[in-house]
Scaffold this motif. Structure first.
Motif, PDB file in Angstrom:
ATOM      1  N   PHE A 116       0.883  -1.159   0.000  1.00 43.41           N
ATOM      2  CA  PHE A 116       0.000   0.000   0.000  1.00 43.41           C
ATOM      3  C   PHE A 116       0.923   1.211   0.000  1.00 43.41           C
ATOM      4  O   PHE A 116       1.602   1.490   0.991  1.00 43.41           O
ATOM      5  CB  PHE A 116      -0.915  -0.018   1.232  1.00 43.41           C
ATOM      6  N   CYS A 117       0.972   1.883  -1.140  1.00 46.15           N
ATOM      7  CA  CYS A 117       1.965   2.925  -1.393  1.00 46.15           C
ATOM      8  C   CYS A 117       1.352   4.311  -1.247  1.00 46.15           C
ATOM      9  O   CYS A 117       0.498   4.704  -2.044  1.00 46.15           O
ATOM     10  CB  CYS A 117       2.527   2.758  -2.799  1.00 46.15           C
ATOM     11  N   LEU A 118       1.791   5.039  -0.245  1.00 48.24           N
ATOM     12  CA  LEU A 118       1.295   6.388   0.014  1.00 48.24           C
ATOM     13  C   LEU A 118       2.134   7.434  -0.701  1.00 48.24           C
ATOM     14  O   LEU A 118       1.610   8.407  -1.235  1.00 48.24           O
ATOM     15  CB  LEU A 118       1.312   6.678   1.517  1.00 48.24           C
ATOM     16  N   SER A 119       3.436   7.258  -0.649  1.00 50.32           N
ATOM     17  CA  SER A 119       4.386   8.192  -1.261  1.00 50.32           C
ATOM     18  C   SER A 119       5.731   7.479  -1.348  1.00 50.32           C
ATOM     19  O   SER A 119       5.870   6.341  -0.882  1.00 50.32           O
ATOM     20  CB  SER A 119       4.520   9.458  -0.405  1.00 50.32           C
ATOM     21  N   ARG A 120       6.703   8.153  -1.899  1.00 51.78           N
ATOM     22  CA  ARG A 120       8.037   7.560  -2.025  1.00 51.78           C
ATOM     23  C   ARG A 120       8.593   7.123  -0.672  1.00 51.78           C
ATOM     24  O   ARG A 120       9.312   6.132  -0.575  1.00 51.78           O
ATOM     25  CB  ARG A 120       8.997   8.550  -2.681  1.00 51.78           C
ATOM     26  N   ASP A 121       8.247   7.828   0.398  1.00 51.48           N
ATOM     27  CA  ASP A 121       8.789   7.526   1.724  1.00 51.48           C
ATOM     28  C   ASP A 121       7.899   6.624   2.570  1.00 51.48           C
ATOM     29  O   ASP A 121       8.334   6.177   3.629  1.00 51.48           O
ATOM     30  CB  ASP A 121       9.026   8.818   2.511  1.00 51.48           C
ATOM     31  N   GLU A 122       6.667   6.400   2.131  1.00 54.53           N
ATOM     32  CA  GLU A 122       5.716   5.660   2.972  1.00 54.53           C
ATOM     33  C   GLU A 122       5.032   4.546   2.184  1.00 54.53           C
ATOM     34  O   GLU A 122       4.150   4.795   1.363  1.00 54.53           O
ATOM     35  CB  GLU A 122       4.663   6.605   3.545  1.00 54.53           C
ATOM     36  N   VAL A 123       5.464   3.325   2.473  1.00 58.08           N
ATOM     37  CA  VAL A 123       4.883   2.133   1.867  1.00 58.08           C
ATOM     38  C   VAL A 123       4.671   1.112   2.975  1.00 58.08           C
ATOM     39  O   VAL A 123       5.552   0.893   3.810  1.00 58.08           O
ATOM     40  CB  VAL A 123       5.807   1.555   0.769  1.00 58.08           C
ATOM     41  N   LEU A 124       3.501   0.507   2.971  1.00 59.45           N
ATOM     42  CA  LEU A 124       3.170  -0.551   3.927  1.00 59.45           C
ATOM     43  C   LEU A 124       3.106  -1.877   3.181  1.00 59.45           C
ATOM     44  O   LEU A 124       2.471  -1.969   2.130  1.00 59.45           O
ATOM     45  CB  LEU A 124       1.814  -0.279   4.585  1.00 59.45           C
TER      46      LEU A 124
END
Length: 158
Positions: free
Chosen positions: A102-110
């Motif tokens: 689940f990709c929110l942004s370049r810095d935040e992926v779950l």
């Protein structure tokens, strides 16, 4: 190290929501990536140049109309406390144990498994702001928009 503890993820509150309890077993399978690992995955699966969905243009695969085959509303099911929309599950056609990001942004992926995502999808939707759901070694993709729609499409083979 590829992951940080969920408790150290700045948006971990979405998984601790009083009305939407996530089981301890599922919490253990929701793994926020370190910023470096997230950047590698984002660059590989989403976009090399842009850091966030707000910045995509028609030159990016996600900005091209031919990428997206269907758009439907997820928010109504979310507001009514329903299961993850069947139309999205059918489109993806992923097994329960498929590794998903689940990709929110370049810095935040779950990272988690598809069955964990499906059980706890309402928690993840607190983070829907152009966020992507992609599967490991899968070309189907869903982009969850903040206004309550989901775009269903196929990632290009790079």
């Amino acid at each position: 190290m590829n992951y940080i503890e969920l408790e150290n993820f700045r948006k971990a509150w979405v998984f601790k929501h009083q009305d939407l309890k996530v089981s301890e077993d599922d919490l253990a399978l929701i793994k926020p990536m370190t910023a470096n690992r997230a950047a590698i995955l984002w660059s590989t699966m989403i976009c090399k140049e842009k850091d966030h969905p707000d910045f995509f243009t028609s030159s990016d695969w996600v900005g091209k109309s031919e990428t997206w085959q269907e758009e439907l509303n997820w928010e109504k099911a979310w507001e009514e406390g329903e299961d993850f929309p069947e139309a999205i599950q059918q489109f993806l056609d992923w097994q329960a144990n498929t590794t998903v990001y689940f990709c929110l942004s370049r810095d935040e992926v779950l990272e988690t498994r598809f069955d964990v995502f499906v059980r706890n999808w309402q928690n993840f939707m607190f983070l829907a702001d152009g966020s992507f759901l992609v599967g490991k070694k899968r070309d189907a993709v869903v982009q969850f928009m903040a206004e309550g729609n989901a775009k269903l499409g196929k990632r290009p083979n790079n």
